[in-house]
Design a protein around this motif. Structure first.
Motif, PDB file in Angstrom:
ATOM      1  N   GLY A  89     -51.763 153.414 105.195  1.00 22.77           N
ATOM      2  CA  GLY A  89     -52.748 153.002 106.194  1.00 22.77           C
ATOM      3  C   GLY A  89     -52.640 153.799 107.476  1.00 22.77           C
ATOM      4  O   GLY A  89     -53.663 154.246 108.041  1.00 22.77           O
ATOM      5  N   TRP A  93     -55.428 156.412 109.062  1.00 22.38           N
ATOM      6  CA  TRP A  93     -55.929 156.250 110.434  1.00 22.38           C
ATOM      7  C   TRP A  93     -55.709 157.525 111.247  1.00 22.38           C
ATOM      8  O   TRP A  93     -56.594 157.949 112.002  1.00 22.38           O
ATOM      9  CB  TRP A  93     -55.221 155.075 111.103  1.00 22.38           C
ATOM     10  CG  TRP A  93     -55.868 154.665 112.399  1.00 22.38           C
ATOM     11  CD1 TRP A  93     -55.548 155.088 113.653  1.00 22.38           C
ATOM     12  CD2 TRP A  93     -56.969 153.776 112.556  1.00 22.38           C
ATOM     13  NE1 TRP A  93     -56.369 154.507 114.589  1.00 22.38           N
ATOM     14  CE2 TRP A  93     -57.257 153.689 113.937  1.00 22.38           C
ATOM     15  CE3 TRP A  93     -57.740 153.028 111.668  1.00 22.38           C
ATOM     16  CZ2 TRP A  93     -58.271 152.892 114.446  1.00 22.38           C
ATOM     17  CZ3 TRP A  93     -58.765 152.232 112.175  1.00 22.38           C
ATOM     18  CH2 TRP A  93     -59.016 152.165 113.540  1.00 22.38           C
ATOM     19  N   ASP A  94     -54.539 158.159 111.074  1.00 20.15           N
ATOM     20  CA  ASP A  94     -54.264 159.391 111.807  1.00 20.15           C
ATOM     21  C   ASP A  94     -55.200 160.512 111.386  1.00 20.15           C
ATOM     22  O   ASP A  94     -55.627 161.340 112.224  1.00 20.15           O
ATOM     23  CB  ASP A  94     -52.813 159.816 111.585  1.00 20.15           C
ATOM     24  CG  ASP A  94     -51.835 158.945 112.350  1.00 20.15           C
ATOM     25  OD1 ASP A  94     -52.287 158.193 113.249  1.00 20.15           O
ATOM     26  OD2 ASP A  94     -50.622 159.003 112.047  1.00 20.15           O
ATOM     27  N   ARG A  97     -58.524 159.940 113.053  1.00 21.16           N
ATOM     28  CA  ARG A  97     -58.494 160.227 114.484  1.00 21.16           C
ATOM     29  C   ARG A  97     -58.645 161.711 114.785  1.00 21.16           C
ATOM     30  O   ARG A  97     -58.896 162.092 115.944  1.00 21.16           O
ATOM     31  CB  ARG A  97     -57.180 159.730 115.082  1.00 21.16           C
ATOM     32  CG  ARG A  97     -57.083 158.202 115.107  1.00 21.16           C
ATOM     33  CD  ARG A  97     -55.779 157.754 115.710  1.00 21.16           C
ATOM     34  NE  ARG A  97     -55.738 158.049 117.134  1.00 21.16           N
ATOM     35  CZ  ARG A  97     -54.632 158.090 117.854  1.00 21.16           C
ATOM     36  NH1 ARG A  97     -53.461 157.871 117.262  1.00 21.16           N
ATOM     37  NH2 ARG A  97     -54.668 158.352 119.142  1.00 21.16           N
ATOM     38  N   GLU A 106     -62.553 154.757 118.893  1.00 24.77           N
ATOM     39  CA  GLU A 106     -61.320 153.970 118.990  1.00 24.77           C
ATOM     40  C   GLU A 106     -60.968 153.686 120.452  1.00 24.77           C
ATOM     41  O   GLU A 106     -60.625 152.562 120.827  1.00 24.77           O
ATOM     42  CB  GLU A 106     -60.167 154.723 118.327  1.00 24.77           C
ATOM     43  CG  GLU A 106     -58.843 153.983 118.404  1.00 24.77           C
ATOM     44  CD  GLU A 106     -57.658 154.865 118.065  1.00 24.77           C
ATOM     45  OE1 GLU A 106     -56.535 154.319 117.976  1.00 24.77           O
ATOM     46  OE2 GLU A 106     -57.839 156.085 117.912  1.00 24.77           O
ATOM     47  N   TRP A 115     -55.682 148.235 115.886  1.00 27.70           N
ATOM     48  CA  TRP A 115     -55.722 148.785 114.518  1.00 27.70           C
ATOM     49  C   TRP A 115     -54.437 148.460 113.763  1.00 27.70           C
ATOM     50  O   TRP A 115     -54.477 148.213 112.563  1.00 27.70           O
ATOM     51  CB  TRP A 115     -55.955 150.295 114.560  1.00 27.70           C
ATOM     52  CG  TRP A 115     -54.817 151.073 115.170  1.00 27.70           C
ATOM     53  CD1 TRP A 115     -54.649 151.373 116.484  1.00 27.70           C
ATOM     54  CD2 TRP A 115     -53.692 151.608 114.488  1.00 27.70           C
ATOM     55  NE1 TRP A 115     -53.490 152.069 116.685  1.00 27.70           N
ATOM     56  CE2 TRP A 115     -52.881 152.235 115.465  1.00 27.70           C
ATOM     57  CE3 TRP A 115     -53.281 151.629 113.160  1.00 27.70           C
ATOM     58  CZ2 TRP A 115     -51.686 152.873 115.156  1.00 27.70           C
ATOM     59  CZ3 TRP A 115     -52.095 152.270 112.844  1.00 27.70           C
ATOM     60  CH2 TRP A 115     -51.311 152.882 113.827  1.00 27.70           C
ATOM     61  N   LEU A 119     -54.036 146.469 110.254  1.00 28.74           N
ATOM     62  CA  LEU A 119     -53.332 147.070 109.126  1.00 28.74           C
ATOM     63  C   LEU A 119     -52.250 146.139 108.590  1.00 28.74           C
ATOM     64  O   LEU A 119     -52.124 145.954 107.379  1.00 28.74           O
ATOM     65  CB  LEU A 119     -52.720 148.405 109.541  1.00 28.74           C
ATOM     66  CG  LEU A 119     -51.871 149.121 108.486  1.00 28.74           C
ATOM     67  CD1 LEU A 119     -52.695 149.392 107.222  1.00 28.74           C
ATOM     68  CD2 LEU A 119     -51.313 150.423 109.048  1.00 28.74           C
TER      69      LEU A 119
END
Length: 390
Positions: A89, A93-94, A97, A106, A115, A119
């Motif tokens: 997760g 997300w990284d 981004r 964000e 976030w 998660l």
């Protein structure tokens, strides 16, 4: 043969990967923690307990078996799948981004750390579903034809075989798993029960104190209950584990072949870890195990790991049953496991040999399966002399 990485043991890879994932998740969570000493110390303590809690709890369980130790093992084991899904997760997300539009969204709409809370909530839901999957026992049915019995065949036209592996019984709290498996096996009304390894995961003296022997004794079948040893029996003492199982009605075949009912041969192989954790000698070649048996009788073979398929085929085994892989136990580990073995899960026929690899009726470590359920395999093995009757 299973594929290996030269010079690097699988255990080293697993431990290194586990620690690396935990470090990555910890470092990504650190900036979210408010800069108060109490909170940061608590976060550090939580990280240490999460990463090292499971091996410490297992040590406690082995040295001083108790219900408290069992609960400690169960709760600490949940970090193993948790860190996997937290890592996936956070990595996703990284990657998102890196997209400028996503990064602006964000920063403008999400509160700090929101976030991460989402998660964690999603991972908790995955674990709950995984626990439900592990408790659910599917019965997989196979109808197979044995092609090479003697003529006239002295046995019945068909037999029913129940196959269950990888129970990993480690304490009193695992008694529920063993009871469910025992009931499910009896419900299949088998003529024969085959247990291809990793049945117990605790020293014999601890198993005696736990009182789980009666549940193993409940596994009965007209032609008998047969097992081979897996790698986990060696981790906790192979000789003691074999003696405990024999004492409770299970015939343990350690590089040995027996004739059953006057019409079958059943052979069980030692796990290859015997050469490292046993007496230092490799397991016997299959031809050596079979040399004093009647080659005219169909051969059913138990081998914990599905790695020596060619040897079973060359020796004319009618049926080979294996476990060990758990089909990865957690998605997407199943895709990695499928690359390590010639058949990591399921059924294949190669020549006259039927090969069955079960994902197991229990779990190692956390009582969690993601992507599939636990299973027992019910095999109807037919013999040509009975085809006209069937």
């Amino acid at each position: 043969m299973a594929r290996r990485i030269p010079g690097i043991s699988l255990s080293t890879l697993l431990v290194s990967g586990y620690l690396s994932l935990g470090l990555y998740v910890f470092l990504r969570g650190w900036p979210i923690i408010p800069p108060y000493p109490v909170l940061r110390v608590a976060y550090l303590a939580l990280a240490l307990v999460s990463v090292f809690g499971y091996p410490a709890a297992r040590r406690w369980q082995e040295r001083r078996p108790s219900v408290a130790a069992d609960w400690a093992v169960l709760f600490s084991s949940l970090w193993i799948p948790s860190v996997l899904y937290l890592f996936l997760g956070v990595s996703l997300w990284d990657l998102l981004r890196l997209l400028p539009a996503f990064a602006r969204w964000e920063e403008s709409l999400l509160p700090r750390g929101a976030w991460a809370l989402v998660l964690v909530g999603l991972v908790c839901l995955v674990l709950l579903k995984g626990i439900a999957n592990a408790r659910r026992l599917e019965i997989r049915r196979l109808d197979l034809l044995c092609e090479s019995p003697p003529a006239p065949f002295p046995g019945p036209p068909r037999i029913t075989i129940a196959v269950a592996s990888d129970l990993h019984i480690a304490g009193p709290l695992w008694a529920g798993t063993l009871a469910r498996v025992s009931r499910a096996i009896r419900a299949t009304e088998p003529d024969l029960v085959l247990l291809p390894g990793d049945l117990v995961d605790a020293p014999a003296e601890a198993l005696e104190r736990m009182g789980v022997g009666a549940l193993f004794r409940a596994l009965r079948a007209p032609l008998g209950v047969f097992a081979c040893l897996g790698n986990h029996e060696y981790y906790c003492g192979a000789d003691g584990a074999a003696a405990f199982l024999e004492k409770n009605g299970i015939s343990v075949l350690r590089d040995r072949c027996v004739e059953v009912g006057g019409f079958l041969r059943i052979a069980g192989r030692e796990d290859r870890v015997k050469a490292v954790l046993g007496d230092g000698r490799p397991r016997l070649p299959l031809r050596r195990i079979l040399e004093k048996s009647d080659p005219r009788l169909p051969l059913l073979l138990l081998d914990h790991r599905p790695s020596a398929l060619g040897e079973a085929i060359d020796c004319g085994a009618s049926l080979l049953v294996c476990g060990h892989t758990h089909e990865g136990q957690f998605w997407p580990i199943n895709h990695i496991v499928s690359r390590l073995f010639p058949l990591a899960y399921g059924y294949e026929r190669r020549g006259k040999t039927h090969i069955v690899v079960t994902r197991g009726a229990g779990t190692w470590g956390p009582p969690v399966r993601v992507g599939h359920c636990s299973e027992i395999v019910r095999i109807t093995l037919r013999f040509p002399s009975g085809e006209a009757e069937g």
